[in-house]
Design an enzyme around this catalytic site. Structure first.
Site, PDB file in Angstrom:
ATOM      1  N   ASP A 206      -4.124  -2.394  -3.333  1.00 33.26           N
ATOM      2  CA  ASP A 206      -5.371  -1.480  -3.440  1.00 33.26           C
ATOM      3  C   ASP A 206      -5.403  -0.472  -4.452  1.00 33.26           C
ATOM      4  OD1 ASP A 206      -4.040   0.414  -2.486  1.00 33.26           O
ATOM      5  OD2 ASP A 206      -5.234   0.534  -0.583  1.00 33.26           O
TER       6      ASP A 206
ATOM      7  N   HIS B 127      -9.317  -0.034   2.627  1.00 34.78           N
ATOM      8  CA  HIS B 127      -9.842   0.453   3.685  1.00 34.78           C
ATOM      9  C   HIS B 127     -11.177  -0.298   3.542  1.00 34.78           C
ATOM     10  CE1 HIS B 127      -6.832   3.777   3.928  1.00 34.78           C
ATOM     11  NE2 HIS B 127      -7.254   3.765   2.617  1.00 34.78           N
TER      12      HIS B 127
ATOM     13  N   GLU C 130       2.460   3.953  -4.237  1.00 34.10           N
ATOM     14  CA  GLU C 130       1.787   2.733  -4.774  1.00 34.10           C
ATOM     15  C   GLU C 130       2.707   1.854  -5.713  1.00 34.10           C
ATOM     16  OE1 GLU C 130      -0.524   1.670  -3.343  1.00 34.10           O
ATOM     17  OE2 GLU C 130      -2.224   3.276  -3.011  1.00 34.10           O
TER      18      GLU C 130
ATOM     19  N   ASP D  82      -1.147  -0.228   5.114  1.00 40.42           N
ATOM     20  CA  ASP D  82      -1.640   1.139   5.036  1.00 40.42           C
ATOM     21  C   ASP D  82      -1.054   1.930   6.506  1.00 40.42           C
ATOM     22  OD1 ASP D  82      -3.617   3.424   4.453  1.00 40.42           O
ATOM     23  OD2 ASP D  82      -4.181   3.054   6.347  1.00 40.42           O
TER      24      ASP D  82
ATOM     25  N   ASP E 104       0.749  -1.264  -0.165  1.00 38.73           N
ATOM     26  CA  ASP E 104      -0.011   0.041  -0.039  1.00 38.73           C
ATOM     27  C   ASP E 104       1.076   1.277   0.071  1.00 38.73           C
ATOM     28  OD1 ASP E 104      -2.474   1.383  -0.133  1.00 38.73           O
ATOM     29  OD2 ASP E 104      -2.727   1.422   2.096  1.00 38.73           O
ATOM     30  N   GLY E 105       0.285   2.193  -0.465  1.00 34.24           N
ATOM     31  CA  GLY E 105       1.055   3.565  -0.758  1.00 34.24           C
ATOM     32  C   GLY E 105       0.175   4.587   0.008  1.00 34.24           C
TER      33      GLY E 105
END
Length: 149
Positions: A73, A128, A51, A138, A13-14
């Site tokens: 994501d 999320h 990302e 995250d 995740d970024g």
């Protein structure tokens, strides 16, 4: 007889505080029940760069060719590879259209190079939404954002 490739799960995740702004990425690598977390960031970046940097960093951490399932994501990353956009942009000299350059060409080039070293399947996951590893990534990425402020 060729040796079967190890299967590695990679979760990435970024995050970015402002876009551009301070950003970070978080990565979890999992192989045979063993996990490793990696994170990093930059004081002036964009969300899409973070990302992309997560998967690049994760794939570089593998010291031999592996069979990889990479969870992200980021539709930008997933579609960029799964729909062949990045390969097309590269073939067109990193142009999306005749007048529109592809953004983050430096990182897409690095990701495409890393993908040639491994057998990679990219899976998009909703961010999320309670996916445990995505939530952990995250938290790692956000912590890097804070560290780079």
């Amino acid at each position: 007889m060729p040796q079967e490739l190890k299967h590695v799960e990679i979760f990435t995740d970024g995050a970015c505080s402002g876009n551009p702004g301070p950003g970070g990425y978080g990565v979890i690598l999992r192989c045979n029940g063993v996990e490793k977390e990696i994170s990093g960031g930059d004081k002036a970046t964009t969300n899409n760069r973070m990302e992309l940097l997560g998967p690049i960093t994760a794939l570089r951490a593998l010291n031999q060719p592996c069979r990889v399932t990479l969870y992200t994501d980021s539709q930008y990353v997933a579609n960029g590879i799964n729909k062949g956009w990045a390969q097309k942009w590269k073939a067109n000299g990193w142009m999306r259209t005749k007048k529109d350059p592809a953004l983050n060409a430096d990182l897409w080039e690095q990701l495409l190079t890393e993908l040639t070293r491994h057998e990679v399947t990219i899976q998009w996951v909703k961010g999320h939404a309670g996916h445990p590893e995505n939530e952990r990534c995250d938290r790692l990425a956000v912590a890097e954002c804070e560290r780079h402020k």
